[in-house]
Design a protein around this motif. Sequence first.
Motif, mmCIF file in Angstrom:
data_model
loop_
_atom_site.group_PDB
_atom_site.id
_atom_site.type_symbol
_atom_site.label_atom_id
_atom_site.label_comp_id
_atom_site.label_asym_id
_atom_site.label_seq_id
_atom_site.Cartn_x
_atom_site.Cartn_y
_atom_site.Cartn_z
ATOM 1 N N ASP A 73 9.639 13.161 6.008
ATOM 2 C CA ASP A 73 8.552 12.372 5.419
ATOM 3 C C ASP A 73 9.049 11.653 4.174
ATOM 4 O OD1 ASP A 73 6.847 13.256 7.341
ATOM 5 O OD2 ASP A 73 5.629 14.520 6.033
ATOM 6 N N ILE A 74 8.666 10.376 4.042
ATOM 7 C CA ILE A 74 9.024 9.573 2.875
ATOM 8 C C ILE A 74 7.738 8.959 2.338
ATOM 9 C CG2 ILE A 74 10.387 7.634 2.021
ATOM 10 C CD1 ILE A 74 12.187 8.080 4.544
ATOM 11 N N LYS A 75 7.481 9.174 1.040
ATOM 12 C CA LYS A 75 6.267 8.658 0.428
ATOM 13 C C LYS A 75 6.625 7.517 -0.518
ATOM 14 C CE LYS A 75 2.188 10.042 -2.152
ATOM 15 N NZ LYS A 75 1.456 11.153 -2.757
ATOM 16 N N GLY A 76 5.843 6.445 -0.471
ATOM 17 C CA GLY A 76 6.069 5.328 -1.372
ATOM 18 C C GLY A 76 5.187 4.150 -1.036
ATOM 19 N N VAL A 77 5.471 3.028 -1.673
ATOM 20 C CA VAL A 77 4.723 1.792 -1.457
ATOM 21 C C VAL A 77 5.618 0.822 -0.679
ATOM 22 C CG1 VAL A 77 3.615 -0.187 -2.587
ATOM 23 C CG2 VAL A 77 3.381 2.105 -3.571
ATOM 24 N N ILE A 78 5.090 0.273 0.403
ATOM 25 C CA ILE A 78 5.845 -0.718 1.168
ATOM 26 C C ILE A 78 5.828 -2.012 0.363
ATOM 27 C CG2 ILE A 78 5.963 -2.081 3.298
ATOM 28 C CD1 ILE A 78 4.594 0.263 4.730
ATOM 29 N N VAL A 79 6.998 -2.448 -0.091
ATOM 30 C CA VAL A 79 7.069 -3.639 -0.939
ATOM 31 C C VAL A 79 7.646 -4.850 -0.209
ATOM 32 C CG1 VAL A 79 7.133 -2.367 -3.109
ATOM 33 C CG2 VAL A 79 9.276 -2.926 -1.954
ATOM 34 N N GLU A 80 8.306 -4.617 0.920
ATOM 35 C CA GLU A 80 8.893 -5.742 1.643
ATOM 36 C C GLU A 80 9.102 -5.367 3.106
ATOM 37 O OE1 GLU A 80 12.954 -8.451 1.394
ATOM 38 O OE2 GLU A 80 12.435 -7.145 -0.268
ATOM 39 N N ILE A 81 8.883 -6.329 3.990
ATOM 40 C CA ILE A 81 9.171 -6.168 5.406
ATOM 41 C C ILE A 81 10.112 -7.294 5.782
ATOM 42 C CG2 ILE A 81 8.225 -6.100 7.742
ATOM 43 C CD1 ILE A 81 5.512 -5.322 6.362
ATOM 44 N N GLN A 82 11.306 -6.929 6.227
ATOM 45 C CA GLN A 82 12.335 -7.926 6.538
ATOM 46 C C GLN A 82 12.892 -7.624 7.926
ATOM 47 O OE1 GLN A 82 13.494 -11.174 5.904
ATOM 48 N NE2 GLN A 82 13.154 -10.452 3.828
ATOM 49 N N GLY A 83 12.465 -8.373 8.918
ATOM 50 C CA GLY A 83 12.936 -8.145 10.278
ATOM 51 C C GLY A 83 12.527 -6.770 10.759
ATOM 52 N N SER A 84 13.497 -5.922 11.058
ATOM 53 C CA SER A 84 13.200 -4.574 11.537
ATOM 54 C C SER A 84 13.346 -3.522 10.433
ATOM 55 C CB SER A 84 14.103 -4.228 12.720
ATOM 56 O OG SER A 84 15.449 -4.223 12.305
ATOM 57 N N TRP A 85 13.321 -3.959 9.156
ATOM 58 C CA TRP A 85 13.486 -3.043 8.032
ATOM 59 C C TRP A 85 12.298 -3.094 7.086
ATOM 60 C CZ3 TRP A 85 17.449 0.379 7.624
ATOM 61 C CH2 TRP A 85 18.518 0.208 8.508
ATOM 62 N N LEU A 86 11.925 -1.919 6.559
ATOM 63 C CA LEU A 86 10.918 -1.810 5.508
ATOM 64 C C LEU A 86 11.619 -1.428 4.216
ATOM 65 C CD1 LEU A 86 8.099 0.409 7.045
ATOM 66 C CD2 LEU A 86 8.214 -2.064 6.955
ATOM 67 N N LYS B 70 0.849 -1.203 0.000
ATOM 68 C CA LYS B 70 0.000 0.000 0.000
ATOM 69 C C LYS B 70 0.875 1.241 0.000
ATOM 70 C CE LYS B 70 -4.007 -2.120 1.875
ATOM 71 N NZ LYS B 70 -4.475 -2.737 3.029
ATOM 72 N N GLU B 71 0.349 2.306 -0.610
ATOM 73 C CA GLU B 71 1.071 3.576 -0.624
ATOM 74 C C GLU B 71 0.912 4.255 0.728
ATOM 75 O OE1 GLU B 71 1.767 7.513 -3.364
ATOM 76 O OE2 GLU B 71 0.001 6.298 -3.725
ATOM 77 N N VAL B 72 2.016 4.773 1.256
ATOM 78 C CA VAL B 72 2.027 5.390 2.574
ATOM 79 C C VAL B 72 2.950 6.612 2.585
ATOM 80 C CG1 VAL B 72 1.585 3.217 3.799
ATOM 81 C CG2 VAL B 72 3.940 3.936 3.386
ATOM 82 N N ILE B 73 2.785 7.431 3.599
ATOM 83 C CA ILE B 73 3.766 8.456 3.932
ATOM 84 C C ILE B 73 4.303 8.068 5.295
ATOM 85 C CG2 ILE B 73 4.181 10.867 4.514
ATOM 86 C CD1 ILE B 73 2.000 11.624 2.542
ATOM 87 N N ILE B 74 5.613 7.924 5.379
ATOM 88 C CA ILE B 74 6.249 7.522 6.627
ATOM 89 C C ILE B 74 7.009 8.711 7.189
ATOM 90 C CG2 ILE B 74 7.965 6.013 7.696
ATOM 91 C CD1 ILE B 74 7.223 3.886 5.669
ATOM 92 N N LYS C 52 8.164 7.298 13.172
ATOM 93 C CA LYS C 52 7.318 7.979 14.146
ATOM 94 C C LYS C 52 5.845 7.780 13.816
ATOM 95 C CE LYS C 52 10.410 11.654 15.593
ATOM 96 N NZ LYS C 52 10.591 13.091 15.713
ATOM 97 N N LYS C 53 5.534 7.733 12.512
ATOM 98 C CA LYS C 53 4.133 7.640 12.096
ATOM 99 C C LYS C 53 4.062 7.113 10.675
ATOM 100 C CE LYS C 53 0.145 10.691 11.533
ATOM 101 N NZ LYS C 53 -0.316 12.083 11.623
ATOM 102 N N ILE C 54 3.061 6.270 10.401
ATOM 103 C CA ILE C 54 2.783 5.796 9.039
ATOM 104 C C ILE C 54 1.368 6.218 8.687
ATOM 105 C CG2 ILE C 54 2.556 3.813 7.506
ATOM 106 C CD1 ILE C 54 4.557 2.313 9.238
ATOM 107 N N THR C 55 1.235 6.938 7.581
ATOM 108 C CA THR C 55 -0.081 7.403 7.135
ATOM 109 C C THR C 55 -0.423 6.756 5.808
ATOM 110 O OG1 THR C 55 0.396 9.535 8.172
ATOM 111 C CG2 THR C 55 -1.486 9.445 6.661
ATOM 112 N N PRO C 56 -1.420 5.855 5.782
ATOM 113 C CA PRO C 56 -1.841 5.259 4.502
ATOM 114 C C PRO C 56 -2.422 6.336 3.587
ATOM 115 C CG PRO C 56 -2.757 4.059 6.373
ATOM 116 C CD PRO C 56 -2.169 5.333 6.904
ATOM 117 N N GLN C 57 -2.219 6.167 2.278
ATOM 118 C CA GLN C 57 -2.729 7.137 1.296
ATOM 119 C C GLN C 57 -3.938 6.587 0.570
ATOM 120 O OE1 GLN C 57 -1.266 10.448 0.944
ATOM 121 N NE2 GLN C 57 -0.855 9.557 2.934
#
Length: 135
Positions: A97-110, A75-79, A130-135
């Motif tokens: 702020d970083i905007k993009g699509v979360i494509v992978e979650i690996q341990g403690s990394w997105l 999903k597209e998010v602003i982190i 600090k915060k993830i906002t779905p778009q």
Amino acid sequence: MKVNVDLVLQMRRARAWSQDELATACGLNLRTIQRIEKEATASLQSMKALASAFDVSIRDLEYEESEMINELLEKEVIISVGMSSGPGSTVYGHADDIKGVIVEIQGSWLKLMSGKGKDKPVYINISHIKKITPQ
């Protein structure tokens, strides 16, 4: 410890408490309440004080990041992250702020992809979020 700030704010506002009133109810310093609400972290002692004031368990106040983040996969998010390189620094238009699509979650990394695949992936340590906002 990571704190579910949204829940803390919701419970504080439901009681119509200011940050100062919450500090008094918890027996904590006003600055501690401000820091908890801003940084979403607290010591075990502060978590116990908050839980007591709100009459909930400490577990209720803990931030459940792994389950919530898994729901945002693809999903597209602003982190919002807490690692700017100085005053006025920006990432993708807004400080921290970083905007993009979360494509992978690996341990403690997105792994985040921004744009239309033209950009290189962005890797973010979950502990810096600090915060993830779905778009």
